[in-house]
Design a protein around this motif. Structure first.
Motif, PDB file in Angstrom:
ATOM      1  N   UNK A 146       0.863  -1.180   0.000  1.00  0.00           N
ATOM      2  CA  UNK A 146       0.000   0.000   0.000  1.00  0.00           C
ATOM      3  C   UNK A 146       0.905   1.237   0.000  1.00  0.00           C
ATOM      4  N   UNK A 147       0.722   2.086  -1.006  1.00  0.00           N
ATOM      5  CA  UNK A 147       1.453   3.355  -1.072  1.00  0.00           C
ATOM      6  C   UNK A 147       0.460   4.443  -0.659  1.00  0.00           C
ATOM      7  N   UNK A 148       0.691   4.984   0.520  1.00  0.00           N
ATOM      8  CA  UNK A 148      -0.252   5.953   1.089  1.00  0.00           C
ATOM      9  C   UNK A 148       0.332   7.356   1.055  1.00  0.00           C
ATOM     10  N   UNK A 149      -0.457   8.316   0.572  1.00  0.00           N
ATOM     11  CA  UNK A 149      -0.037   9.717   0.616  1.00  0.00           C
ATOM     12  C   UNK A 149      -0.041  10.128   2.088  1.00  0.00           C
ATOM     13  N   UNK A 150       1.010  10.815   2.535  1.00  0.00           N
ATOM     14  CA  UNK A 150       1.184  10.975   3.982  1.00  0.00           C
ATOM     15  C   UNK A 150       1.087  12.415   4.498  1.00  0.00           C
ATOM     16  N   UNK A 151       1.155  13.394   3.602  1.00  0.00           N
ATOM     17  CA  UNK A 151       1.217  14.766   4.143  1.00  0.00           C
ATOM     18  C   UNK A 151       0.111  15.668   3.614  1.00  0.00           C
ATOM     19  N   UNK A 152      -0.896  15.091   2.937  1.00  0.00           N
ATOM     20  CA  UNK A 152      -1.986  15.923   2.421  1.00  0.00           C
ATOM     21  C   UNK A 152      -3.327  15.341   2.789  1.00  0.00           C
ATOM     22  N   UNK A 153      -4.364  15.789   2.063  1.00  0.00           N
ATOM     23  CA  UNK A 153      -5.705  15.249   2.280  1.00  0.00           C
ATOM     24  C   UNK A 153      -6.361  15.757   3.550  1.00  0.00           C
ATOM     25  N   UNK A 154      -7.352  15.019   3.984  1.00  0.00           N
ATOM     26  CA  UNK A 154      -8.239  15.490   5.049  1.00  0.00           C
ATOM     27  C   UNK A 154      -7.532  15.663   6.402  1.00  0.00           C
ATOM     28  N   UNK A 155      -6.413  14.949   6.616  1.00  0.00           N
ATOM     29  CA  UNK A 155      -5.710  15.087   7.898  1.00  0.00           C
ATOM     30  C   UNK A 155      -5.005  16.436   8.022  1.00  0.00           C
ATOM     31  N   UNK A 156      -4.820  17.097   6.884  1.00  0.00           N
ATOM     32  CA  UNK A 156      -4.116  18.381   6.915  1.00  0.00           C
ATOM     33  C   UNK A 156      -4.980  19.527   6.381  1.00  0.00           C
ATOM     34  N   UNK A 157      -6.241  19.245   5.998  1.00  0.00           N
ATOM     35  CA  UNK A 157      -7.094  20.277   5.408  1.00  0.00           C
ATOM     36  C   UNK A 157      -7.718  21.196   6.455  1.00  0.00           C
ATOM     37  N   UNK A 158      -8.437  22.181   5.958  1.00  0.00           N
ATOM     38  CA  UNK A 158      -9.102  23.148   6.856  1.00  0.00           C
ATOM     39  C   UNK A 158     -10.164  22.410   7.662  1.00  0.00           C
ATOM     40  N   UNK A 159     -10.198  22.674   8.952  1.00  0.00           N
ATOM     41  CA  UNK A 159     -11.207  22.038   9.808  1.00  0.00           C
ATOM     42  C   UNK A 159     -11.723  23.043  10.810  1.00  0.00           C
ATOM     43  N   UNK A 160     -12.834  22.752  11.392  1.00  0.00           N
ATOM     44  CA  UNK A 160     -13.317  23.670  12.412  1.00  0.00           C
ATOM     45  C   UNK A 160     -14.710  23.325  12.888  1.00  0.00           C
ATOM     46  N   UNK A 161     -15.220  24.209  13.707  1.00  0.00           N
ATOM     47  CA  UNK A 161     -16.592  24.056  14.208  1.00  0.00           C
ATOM     48  C   UNK A 161     -17.309  25.371  13.988  1.00  0.00           C
ATOM     49  N   UNK A 162     -18.603  25.308  13.814  1.00  0.00           N
ATOM     50  CA  UNK A 162     -19.376  26.537  13.655  1.00  0.00           C
ATOM     51  C   UNK A 162     -20.790  26.269  14.152  1.00  0.00           C
ATOM     52  N   UNK A 163     -21.508  27.373  14.369  1.00  0.00           N
ATOM     53  CA  UNK A 163     -22.883  27.231  14.821  1.00  0.00           C
ATOM     54  C   UNK A 163     -23.777  27.091  13.594  1.00  0.00           C
ATOM     55  N   UNK A 164     -24.555  26.045  13.513  1.00  0.00           N
ATOM     56  CA  UNK A 164     -25.475  25.866  12.390  1.00  0.00           C
ATOM     57  C   UNK A 164     -26.909  25.957  12.860  1.00  0.00           C
ATOM     58  N   UNK A 165     -27.855  25.687  11.915  1.00  0.00           N
ATOM     59  CA  UNK A 165     -29.280  25.761  12.263  1.00  0.00           C
ATOM     60  C   UNK A 165     -29.665  24.720  13.306  1.00  0.00           C
ATOM     61  N   UNK A 166     -28.980  23.577  13.257  1.00  0.00           N
ATOM     62  CA  UNK A 166     -29.323  22.479  14.167  1.00  0.00           C
ATOM     63  C   UNK A 166     -28.289  22.291  15.268  1.00  0.00           C
ATOM     64  N   UNK A 167     -27.721  23.389  15.702  1.00  0.00           N
ATOM     65  CA  UNK A 167     -26.707  23.307  16.757  1.00  0.00           C
ATOM     66  C   UNK A 167     -25.317  23.363  16.164  1.00  0.00           C
ATOM     67  N   UNK A 168     -24.358  22.886  16.957  1.00  0.00           N
ATOM     68  CA  UNK A 168     -22.970  22.995  16.527  1.00  0.00           C
ATOM     69  C   UNK A 168     -22.682  22.051  15.361  1.00  0.00           C
TER      70      UNK A 168
END
Ligand code: NAD
Length: 357
Positions: A133-155
């Motif tokens: 298995x050749x896995x990309x190690x420094x990109x993708x969802x583990x390094x992308x923008x993340x966060x929390x915000x208030x939405x219509x149905x709570x956090x």
């Protein structure tokens, strides 16, 4: 030839298993007329104890100047209660970042002598399992923008998967180059029926496939791949995939080979030394008792010979010695079944080293 190899023995069983890999490398040097210069470096818990930091500057500097880095494992309960910046794992993440390691290669091979350790039915593994298995190690969802915000149905919480053409192309190149030295087959795994990042992944992979005549290339959706890995793992040679999918699929693939003590890995960067380590941790429960299986570290050393030093013949000699030793019935405690007297870590290393020719 002369080569400089940085050694990070680390914690727990690290010093025991790296010691055996060094024994095997020294024997390989003797047989094939190479000199390996080893430099011992501190990282992890032992570095915290001696210097007060998990990754001393000197370790990074010497690793960067070396031809390759061989690592045992770091961590253990002694350091578990320290604050995050002082934890042994910080050393691991730090050295990976310093060496720019963007590709993680995890071979999973079922040795005929260990067939009984495979959790799949005999019929499924009859044609053998030998994939990477050749896995990309420094990109993708583990390094992308993340966060929390208030939405219509709570956090709400979100993570983002983002890949650039460059990131995809460089991991694709590693996979195709590797396939050329194996059975010439690449399976690229994505979720292109849903994800835009996967659609770009697929476009770039198709471009690379077009430049690599002679390599049998297939796309596969990740849900299907998870199923195919247990239905017919023999169909795979080189699997290339993103950080997230690779994290999950490489664990699934490794499970089919028996013990965690058998599995090596390589992490590669661009124009920097590669880092080679077993996939397991420091196994504090068996540390210092001569019970650890050194094979994963010895096979990591074989990957080092092949990928960082270009010594294919020598790498094959190490792999053949491991295979012969297992075929001769020698087993460390993790592999010894009922009625089989296990050998120690050191005895296993000696037996493998003496079979190198
Ligand atoms: P582990 O991989 O160390 O051990 C899991 C189980 O597998 C244990 O029962 C252990 O005895 C056994 N095992 C592991 N390697 C073996 C070998 N070579 N031979 C025989 N048996 C073996 O995982 P864990 O117990 O979750 O973690 C222990 C420590 O290792 C933790 O501090 C963790 O943070 C660290 N860790 C380090 C790395 C690394 O350095 N790359 C990776 C994973 C875990």
């Amino acid at each position: 030839m002369e080569y400089n190899i940085a050694l990070i023995r680390g914690d727990g069983i690290g010093p025991e298993i790296v010691g055996e890999a060094v024994r095997v490398l020294e024997k390989t040097g003797e047989v094939f007329s190479h000199r390996f210069h080893f430099t011992d470096l501190l990282m992890g818990g032992c570095a915290i104890d001696r210097i007060g930091t998990p990754l001393p500057d000197e370790t990074v500097e010497i690793c960067l100047k070396s031809d390759a880095v061989l690592l045992g494992a770091v961590g253990g309960p002694k350091w578990d209660s320290l604050p995050g910046h002082l934890r042994p794992e910080k050393g691991l993440l730090g050295i990976r970042a310093a060496l720019g390691l963007y590709a993680n290669l995890r071979p999973a091979r079922l040795y005929p002598a260990l067939k009984d350790a495979c959790p799949l039915k005999d019929g499924v593994c009859a044609s053998g399992i030998d994939l990477v298995v050749v896995r990309e190690l420094t990109g993708g969802i583990y390094f992308g923008v993340r966060g929390r915000r208030q939405g219509k149905n709570g956090q709400e919480a979100f993570d983002t998967e983002c890949y650039s053409e460059k990131e995809i192309a460089r991991i694709g190149k590693i996979a195709f180059d590797l396939a050329r030295s194996r059975r010439a087959k690449v399976t690229s795994i994505d979720k292109a029926n849903v994800l835009e990042s996967s659609r770009l992944w697929r476009e770039v992979m198709h471009g690379i496939a077009g430049q690599n005549a002679g390599i049998d290339y297939t796309d596969m959706l990740v849900d299907n791949a998870a199923m195919q890995l247990v239905r017919d793992p023999s169909q795979f040679d080189v699997i290339v995939t993103s950080n997230l999918f690779g994290d999950i699929l490489s664990d699934e693939a490794s499970m089919v080979t028996g013990s965690i003590g058998m599995l090596p890995s390589a992490s590669l960067g661009e124009g920097r030394p590669g880092l080679y380590e077993p996939i397991h941790g420091s196994a504090p429960d068996i540390a210092g008792r001569g019970m650890a299986n050194p094979v994963a570290t010895i096979l990591s050393a074989a990957m080092l010979l092949r990928s960082s030093l270009g010594l294919e013949k020598e790498a094959r000699a190490v792999e053949a010695a491991v295979e012969e030793t297992l075929a001769a019935g020698l087993r460390t405690a993790d592999l010894a079944g009922p009625g089989c007297a296990p050998v120690s870590t050191g005895e296993m290393g000696v037996e493998i080293a003496r079979r190198i020719r």
